[in-house]
Design an enzyme around this catalytic site. Sequence first.
Site, PDB file in Angstrom:
ATOM      1  N   ASN A   1       1.156   5.217   6.654  1.00  0.00           N
ATOM      2  CA  ASN A   1       2.255   4.581   7.370  1.00  0.00           C
ATOM      3  C   ASN A   1       3.366   5.610   7.496  1.00  0.00           C
ATOM      4  O   ASN A   1       3.931   6.041   6.487  1.00  0.00           O
ATOM      5  CB  ASN A   1       2.757   3.350   6.605  1.00  0.00           C
ATOM      6  CG  ASN A   1       1.698   2.272   6.499  1.00  0.00           C
ATOM      7  OD1 ASN A   1       0.918   2.061   7.421  1.00  0.00           O
ATOM      8  ND2 ASN A   1       1.644   1.596   5.357  1.00  0.00           N
TER       9      ASN A   1
ATOM     10  N   GLN B   1       6.502   2.358   6.604  1.00  0.00           N
ATOM     11  CA  GLN B   1       6.624   3.239   5.428  1.00  0.00           C
ATOM     12  C   GLN B   1       7.811   2.812   4.586  1.00  0.00           C
ATOM     13  O   GLN B   1       8.942   2.746   5.090  1.00  0.00           O
ATOM     14  CB  GLN B   1       6.783   4.710   5.852  1.00  0.00           C
ATOM     15  CG  GLN B   1       6.844   5.637   4.642  1.00  0.00           C
ATOM     16  CD  GLN B   1       6.965   7.119   5.002  1.00  0.00           C
ATOM     17  OE1 GLN B   1       7.149   7.473   6.169  1.00  0.00           O
ATOM     18  NE2 GLN B   1       6.860   7.972   4.005  1.00  0.00           N
TER      19      GLN B   1
ATOM     20  N   VAL C   1       8.014   3.955   0.976  1.00  0.00           N
ATOM     21  CA  VAL C   1       8.281   5.012   0.002  1.00  0.00           C
ATOM     22  C   VAL C   1       8.276   6.354   0.730  1.00  0.00           C
ATOM     23  O   VAL C   1       7.258   6.736   1.334  1.00  0.00           O
ATOM     24  CB  VAL C   1       7.232   5.006  -1.140  1.00  0.00           C
ATOM     25  CG1 VAL C   1       7.546   6.103  -2.152  1.00  0.00           C
ATOM     26  CG2 VAL C   1       7.184   3.646  -1.836  1.00  0.00           C
TER      27      VAL C   1
ATOM     28  N   HIS D   1       2.128   9.612   1.634  1.00  0.00           N
ATOM     29  CA  HIS D   1       1.003   9.105   0.841  1.00  0.00           C
ATOM     30  C   HIS D   1      -0.056   8.500   1.746  1.00  0.00           C
ATOM     31  O   HIS D   1       0.241   7.997   2.832  1.00  0.00           O
ATOM     32  CB  HIS D   1       1.477   8.042  -0.160  1.00  0.00           C
ATOM     33  CG  HIS D   1       2.262   6.928   0.467  1.00  0.00           C
ATOM     34  ND1 HIS D   1       3.599   7.050   0.776  1.00  0.00           N
ATOM     35  CD2 HIS D   1       1.908   5.674   0.856  1.00  0.00           C
ATOM     36  CE1 HIS D   1       4.034   5.927   1.316  1.00  0.00           C
ATOM     37  NE2 HIS D   1       3.030   5.069   1.388  1.00  0.00           N
TER      38      HIS D   1
ATOM     39  N   HIS E   1      -3.051   5.550   1.822  1.00  0.00           N
ATOM     40  CA  HIS E   1      -3.622   4.364   1.199  1.00  0.00           C
ATOM     41  C   HIS E   1      -5.135   4.493   1.348  1.00  0.00           C
ATOM     42  O   HIS E   1      -5.639   4.677   2.468  1.00  0.00           O
ATOM     43  CB  HIS E   1      -3.180   3.087   1.924  1.00  0.00           C
ATOM     44  CG  HIS E   1      -1.703   2.830   1.894  1.00  0.00           C
ATOM     45  ND1 HIS E   1      -1.136   1.865   1.079  1.00  0.00           N
ATOM     46  CD2 HIS E   1      -0.679   3.391   2.578  1.00  0.00           C
ATOM     47  CE1 HIS E   1       0.180   1.847   1.280  1.00  0.00           C
ATOM     48  NE2 HIS E   1       0.475   2.760   2.189  1.00  0.00           N
TER      49      HIS E   1
HETATM   50  P1  AMP Z   1       4.180   2.292   2.325  1.00  0.00           P
HETATM   51  O1  AMP Z   1       4.590   0.957   2.844  1.00  0.00           O
HETATM   52  O2  AMP Z   1       3.106   2.958   3.155  1.00  0.00           O
HETATM   53  O3  AMP Z   1       5.347   3.201   2.044  1.00  0.00           O
HETATM   54  O4  AMP Z   1       3.444   2.006   0.965  1.00  0.00           O
HETATM   55  C1  AMP Z   1       4.057   2.032  -0.281  1.00  0.00           C
HETATM   56  C2  AMP Z   1       3.063   1.445  -1.250  1.00  0.00           C
HETATM   57  O5  AMP Z   1       3.450   1.823  -2.558  1.00  0.00           O
HETATM   58  C3  AMP Z   1       2.961  -0.073  -1.202  1.00  0.00           C
HETATM   59  O6  AMP Z   1       1.629  -0.464  -0.947  1.00  0.00           O
HETATM   60  C4  AMP Z   1       3.420  -0.484  -2.600  1.00  0.00           C
HETATM   61  O7  AMP Z   1       2.738  -1.609  -3.090  1.00  0.00           O
HETATM   62  C5  AMP Z   1       3.142   0.766  -3.409  1.00  0.00           C
HETATM   63  N1  AMP Z   1       3.944   0.913  -4.614  1.00  0.00           N
HETATM   64  C6  AMP Z   1       5.296   0.815  -4.708  1.00  0.00           C
HETATM   65  N2  AMP Z   1       5.689   1.031  -5.976  1.00  0.00           N
HETATM   66  C7  AMP Z   1       4.558   1.291  -6.694  1.00  0.00           C
HETATM   67  C8  AMP Z   1       4.304   1.591  -8.071  1.00  0.00           C
HETATM   68  N3  AMP Z   1       5.282   1.668  -8.976  1.00  0.00           N
HETATM   69  N4  AMP Z   1       3.013   1.786  -8.453  1.00  0.00           N
HETATM   70  C9  AMP Z   1       2.020   1.694  -7.552  1.00  0.00           C
HETATM   71  N5  AMP Z   1       2.190   1.435  -6.245  1.00  0.00           N
HETATM   72  C10 AMP Z   1       3.450   1.218  -5.819  1.00  0.00           C
END
Ligand code: AMP
Length: 114
Positions: free
Chosen positions: A87, A94, A96, A100, A102
């Site tokens: 994302n 997105q 974070v 990354h 998934h």
């Molecule tokens: P995105 O929306 O592509 O930025 O995805 C971020 C992903 O990080 C989401 O699927 C969240 O569930 C995952 N996430 C956020 N915090 C954590 C954490 N502490 N440990 C594992 N996954 C996380």
Amino acid sequence: MSPKTVFKKIIDREIPAEIVYEDQECLAFKDINPQAPIHVIVIPKKEIPNLEELREEDEALIGHLFIAMQRIAQQMGISTGYRVVLNNGPDAGQEVMHMHFHLLAGRKFDWPPG
Ligand code: AMP
């Protein structure tokens, strides 16, 4: 300096995560809010916010991440079918800002995605 992202905190072992793979350049751990029976987040240890911030010097790193995902898929017994998602940016969901992938498996996936 901007605050550490949650993924950088995981790299630095400041918050826990269920790590499934690690090498010099990348880390993979189970998503805290899984969208499939298997949902792994695969990240470079280098802090790259998203694809827009990728530079030519990162070319080998991206290849490395894909080889790592192949290994993780083999290790988890999902080599016959999985989905890899990135994302990129707020319009794509997105959350974070540490680039990354998934890695999702264990159920049927629709196409086109939502
Ligand atoms: P995105 O929306 O592509 O930025 O995805 C971020 C992903 O990080 C989401 O699927 C969240 O569930 C995952 N996430 C956020 N915090 C954590 C954490 N502490 N440990 C594992 N996954 C996380």
